[in-house]
Design an enzyme around this catalytic site. Structure first.
Site, PDB file in Angstrom:
ATOM      1  N   GLU A   1       8.811   8.365  13.328  1.00 32.46           N
ATOM      2  CA  GLU A   1       9.027   7.852  11.977  1.00 32.46           C
ATOM      3  C   GLU A   1       8.905   8.911  10.895  1.00 32.46           C
ATOM      4  O   GLU A   1       7.978   9.720  10.908  1.00 32.46           O
ATOM      5  CB  GLU A   1       8.022   6.722  11.716  1.00 32.46           C
ATOM      6  CG  GLU A   1       8.093   6.123  10.328  1.00 32.46           C
ATOM      7  CD  GLU A   1       7.098   4.989  10.131  1.00 32.46           C
ATOM      8  OE1 GLU A   1       6.806   4.670   8.957  1.00 32.46           O
ATOM      9  OE2 GLU A   1       6.608   4.422  11.136  1.00 32.46           O
TER      10      GLU A   1
ATOM     11  N   ASP B   1       4.149   8.380  13.283  1.00 27.99           N
ATOM     12  CA  ASP B   1       4.595   8.404  11.893  1.00 27.99           C
ATOM     13  C   ASP B   1       4.102   9.680  11.219  1.00 27.99           C
ATOM     14  O   ASP B   1       2.894   9.908  11.112  1.00 27.99           O
ATOM     15  CB  ASP B   1       4.032   7.176  11.174  1.00 27.99           C
ATOM     16  CG  ASP B   1       4.436   7.088   9.713  1.00 27.99           C
ATOM     17  OD1 ASP B   1       5.242   7.916   9.258  1.00 27.99           O
ATOM     18  OD2 ASP B   1       3.934   6.175   9.031  1.00 27.99           O
TER      19      ASP B   1
ATOM     20  N   LYS C   1      -0.706   8.038  13.264  1.00 31.56           N
ATOM     21  CA  LYS C   1      -0.191   9.078  12.384  1.00 31.56           C
ATOM     22  C   LYS C   1      -0.117  10.423  13.115  1.00 31.56           C
ATOM     23  O   LYS C   1      -0.931  10.719  13.992  1.00 31.56           O
ATOM     24  CB  LYS C   1      -1.100   9.219  11.152  1.00 31.56           C
ATOM     25  CG  LYS C   1      -1.229   7.938  10.340  1.00 31.56           C
ATOM     26  CD  LYS C   1       0.117   7.472   9.811  1.00 31.56           C
ATOM     27  CE  LYS C   1      -0.018   6.252   8.926  1.00 31.56           C
ATOM     28  NZ  LYS C   1       1.275   5.809   8.383  1.00 31.56           N
TER      29      LYS C   1
ATOM     30  N   LYS D   1       0.850   1.919  16.363  1.00 31.90           N
ATOM     31  CA  LYS D   1       1.352   3.110  15.683  1.00 31.90           C
ATOM     32  C   LYS D   1       0.203   4.006  15.242  1.00 31.90           C
ATOM     33  O   LYS D   1      -0.831   3.515  14.804  1.00 31.90           O
ATOM     34  CB  LYS D   1       2.192   2.722  14.460  1.00 31.90           C
ATOM     35  CG  LYS D   1       2.884   3.915  13.794  1.00 31.90           C
ATOM     36  CD  LYS D   1       3.892   3.477  12.742  1.00 31.90           C
ATOM     37  CE  LYS D   1       3.258   3.154  11.418  1.00 31.90           C
ATOM     38  NZ  LYS D   1       4.259   2.832  10.370  1.00 31.90           N
TER      39      LYS D   1
ATOM     40  N   ASN E   1       0.831  -1.198   0.000  1.00 33.72           N
ATOM     41  CA  ASN E   1       0.000   0.000   0.000  1.00 33.72           C
ATOM     42  C   ASN E   1       0.867   1.251   0.000  1.00 33.72           C
ATOM     43  O   ASN E   1       2.031   1.224   0.381  1.00 33.72           O
ATOM     44  CB  ASN E   1      -0.917  -0.007   1.220  1.00 33.72           C
ATOM     45  CG  ASN E   1      -0.132   0.066   2.518  1.00 33.72           C
ATOM     46  OD1 ASN E   1       0.294   1.124   2.945  1.00 33.72           O
ATOM     47  ND2 ASN E   1       0.070  -1.086   3.155  1.00 33.72           N
TER      48      ASN E   1
ATOM     49  N   GLU F   1      10.998   3.477   4.303  1.00 32.71           N
ATOM     50  CA  GLU F   1       9.979   2.781   3.519  1.00 32.71           C
ATOM     51  C   GLU F   1       9.826   3.348   2.115  1.00 32.71           C
ATOM     52  O   GLU F   1       9.315   2.662   1.228  1.00 32.71           O
ATOM     53  CB  GLU F   1       8.625   2.819   4.227  1.00 32.71           C
ATOM     54  CG  GLU F   1       7.948   4.184   4.211  1.00 32.71           C
ATOM     55  CD  GLU F   1       6.613   4.182   4.930  1.00 32.71           C
ATOM     56  OE1 GLU F   1       5.597   4.489   4.283  1.00 32.71           O
ATOM     57  OE2 GLU F   1       6.581   3.892   6.143  1.00 32.71           O
TER      58      GLU F   1
ATOM     59  N   GLU G   1       5.737  -4.818  10.012  1.00 36.96           N
ATOM     60  CA  GLU G   1       4.531  -4.026  10.199  1.00 36.96           C
ATOM     61  C   GLU G   1       3.302  -4.913   9.998  1.00 36.96           C
ATOM     62  O   GLU G   1       3.357  -5.936   9.312  1.00 36.96           O
ATOM     63  CB  GLU G   1       4.516  -2.870   9.201  1.00 36.96           C
ATOM     64  CG  GLU G   1       3.401  -1.862   9.412  1.00 36.96           C
ATOM     65  CD  GLU G   1       3.559  -0.622   8.542  1.00 36.96           C
ATOM     66  OE1 GLU G   1       3.152   0.460   8.992  1.00 36.96           O
ATOM     67  OE2 GLU G   1       4.102  -0.736   7.425  1.00 36.96           O
TER      68      GLU G   1
ATOM     69  N   ASP H   1      11.148  -1.757   2.270  1.00 33.85           N
ATOM     70  CA  ASP H   1      10.062  -2.680   1.919  1.00 33.85           C
ATOM     71  C   ASP H   1      10.397  -3.314   0.577  1.00 33.85           C
ATOM     72  O   ASP H   1      10.415  -2.641  -0.452  1.00 33.85           O
ATOM     73  CB  ASP H   1       8.748  -1.890   1.844  1.00 33.85           C
ATOM     74  CG  ASP H   1       7.548  -2.752   1.485  1.00 33.85           C
ATOM     75  OD1 ASP H   1       7.717  -3.914   1.100  1.00 33.85           O
ATOM     76  OD2 ASP H   1       6.420  -2.231   1.577  1.00 33.85           O
TER      77      ASP H   1
ATOM     78  N   HIS I   1       8.253  -1.960   6.209  1.00 29.09           N
ATOM     79  CA  HIS I   1       6.932  -1.400   5.952  1.00 29.09           C
ATOM     80  C   HIS I   1       6.114  -2.397   5.123  1.00 29.09           C
ATOM     81  O   HIS I   1       6.654  -3.265   4.455  1.00 29.09           O
ATOM     82  CB  HIS I   1       7.118  -0.092   5.172  1.00 29.09           C
ATOM     83  CG  HIS I   1       5.899   0.379   4.439  1.00 29.09           C
ATOM     84  ND1 HIS I   1       5.608  -0.015   3.144  1.00 29.09           N
ATOM     85  CD2 HIS I   1       4.906   1.227   4.805  1.00 29.09           C
ATOM     86  CE1 HIS I   1       4.502   0.575   2.748  1.00 29.09           C
ATOM     87  NE2 HIS I   1       4.049   1.313   3.726  1.00 29.09           N
TER      88      HIS I   1
END
Length: 389
Positions: free
Chosen positions: A238, A212, A183, A181, A53, A264, A340, A291, A321
Site C-alpha cells: 500500500e 502500508d 506498517k 495490516k 484519522n 486514501e 478498513e 475515503d 480507508h
C-alpha cells in the site's frame, strides 16, 4: 423542513503510535451534529459525522465557511422534491458555493464531515438504514449486509518488539479477522522484513498480511521494497510513494506483480481519475482506498464510482480507508469490496455497533436507522452530548 443548527467540536484521538510519516500524539478530529426540525419519537432528528484519522479537526473551516452557507440558505433550496427531507446533492452544492475548482486540501475534509452528518439525517428521516437507502437509490435495490473488513494495526510504538507485534496480530486473528495490516517504511528494510516474517509466522492458513508504507518511499526505495516483498503472498503493498506521484505508482507496477493499494490521500473525483489515468493501477488485482470522509463526502464518492465504471473498474475493487461506519454503510449499499477496521485504535470513533462480531473476516450490519452510530454506546455518548447541547 429545515436545518436548525450545525454544531462542531474538536476532540482528541491522540495515541503514542506512528507510521512511516507521522505520529498520532496530537491528532484531533471534528465531530459534527446537524440538527433538523423533523421530529421522530418526540425528538429532533440529528445527523452526525466526523472526519477520518490521519487529518486534523476542521472546526475553523466548518464554522467560518460551510456552516454559515447552509444556515443562511433558503430552506427549500436544500430540500428534496417532496419537501420533507434534505437533498444531500443540493446541500453539497450549497457548501461549495464560491469555492474555486482544485485546491483539494483541508476543505475536502470539512465538507466530507458535514456530508456524513447530512446522509445520517436523511436516512433517519426516511426511517431506514443508510445502506438500504443507498441500495435503493444508487445500487441494485438490495444491500449486501455482510461486509469484508480487515484489521489495521502494526504501527510503530515505543518499546514494541517482535513478540509484542505478534501478540497484537494474534489478537486480531482471534477476533475473527482473516486479513491484518502492518506498517512498513518506519525502520530499515531489513528490520521491516523481520517484522513481516514475525507476523506471517502466526497467521493461520488462508489468512493474509497487507503492508502500508504511508507514502514514504522515493522510486528507488519503493522498488527495493517491491523486490523484497515479492517473496511473500501479501494481500497488498500500500501507498509506496507520494499519493500524487502517479508516475512512481505506474513504474512500480513494472516491479511488483502482486496487488497494490492506494488512494486514501486523494481528495476529489478528479484526483481519483488522474490515478486511474496515469497511475498504472490494474483493475484485475489492485485496490482503491478513497475515503469519503476525507474527500468531500458521499456526494463526491458517487461521482468517483461513476468515473471508475467509465474506466472499467468495479466498485468491488474499492476498500475505503478510515475504519468508520459511514464507509461500512456505503460498502453494504453500493457493493464495495469491504472496509478498513481499527479494532483497538482511534476509539470511540472506529469499530462497529455493539454486539457486531467479525466472523471469517466479515461483519453483518444491523438494521439501525441512518449510519447506525446510536448502536455504539461509547460513540453515541459523545454524539448525544453535542446533538442535545
Amino acid at each position: 423542513m429545515r436545518i436548525v443548527d450545525i454544531r462542531e467540536v474538536t476532540l482528541p484521538i491522540k495515541s503514542s503510535i506512528r507510521n512511516a510519516y507521522i505520529d498520532f500524539s496530537k491528532m484531533t478530529l471534528s465531530l459534527v451534529a446537524v440538527v433538523t426540525d423533523v421530529i421522530r419519537d418526540g425528538k429532533p432528528v440529528v445527523g452526525y459525522g466526523f472526519n477520518s484519522n490521519g487529518r486534523y479537526g476542521q472546526g475553523a473551516l466548518i464554522r467560518e465557511r460551510f456552516r454559515p452557507r447552509l444556515l443562511e440558505a433558503a430552506p427549500e433550496s436544500l430540500q428534496d422534491d417532496s419537501g420533507a427531507n434534505l437533498d444531500p446533492h443540493k446541500v453539497w452544492a450549497c457548501m461549495m458555493t464560491n469555492e474555486k475548482p482544485g485546491g483539494h486540501g483541508e476543505r475536502s475534509v470539512a465538507v466530507g464531515t458535514i456530508d456524513m452528518a447530512i446522509w445520517d439525517a436523511v436516512a433517519k428521516i426516511e426511517g431506514k438504514p443508510l445502506f438500504q437507502l443507498l441500495a435503493e437509490r444508487y445500487g441494485s435495490g438490495t444491500p449486501n449486509r455482510q461486509v469484508f473488513v480487515y484489521a489495521a494495526g502494526g504501527y510503530y510504538w515505543p518499546g514494541q518488539d517482535l513478540e509484542a507485534l505478534k501478540r497484537e496480530m494474534q489478537g486480531y486473528v482471534d477476533r475473527g479477522y482473516t486479513v491484518v495490516k502492518k506498517k512498513i517504511g518506519g525502520d530499515t528494510l531489513a528490520n521491516d522484513m523481520k517484522r513481516i516474517e514475525a507476523v506471517l509466522s502466526i497467521l493461520p492458513s488462508g489468512h493474509k498480511l497487507a503492508v502500508d508504507a504511508n507514502g514514504r518511499f522515493d522510486l528507488k526505495t519503493a522498488i527495493e521494497y517491491a523486490k523484497a516483498l515479492s517473496q511473500y503472498d501479501l494481500f497488498w503493498y500500500e501507498e509506496a510513494g507520494d499519493p500524487l506521484d502517479y508516475a512512481l505508482q505506474a513504474e512500480l507496477a513494472n516491479h511488483y506483480a502482486g496487488p497494490m493499494a492506494t488512494g486514501e490521500n486523494l481528495f476529489s473525483m478528479q484526483d481519483a481519475r488522474n490515478l486511474i489515468r496515469y497511475g498504472g493501477m490494474r483493475p484485475d488485482r489492485d485496490w482503491l482506498q478513497f475515503d469519503c470522509a476525507l474527500s468531500y463526502g458521499l456526494v463526491e464518492y458517487l461521482r468517483t464510482l461513476d468515473m471508475l465504471k467509465d474506466h472499467g473498474w468495479s466498485p468491488s475493487r474499492c476498500i475505503p480507508h478510515g475504519g468508520h461506519q459511514m464507509s461500512l454503510a456505503i460498502a453494504a449499499g453500493l457493493g464495495l469490496g469491504g472496509n478498513e477496521s481499527y479494532p483497538d485504535l482511534f476509539q470511540p470513533f472506529g469499530g462497529f455497533p455493539d454486539g457486531v462480531k467479525v466472523e471469517g473476516g466479515y461483519v453483518t450490519l444491523p438494521e439501525l436507522p441512518g449510519i447506525g452510530f446510536e448502536g455504539k454506546a461509547d460513540l453515541y455518548a459523545e454524539m448525544k452530548q453535542l446533538g442535545e447541547a
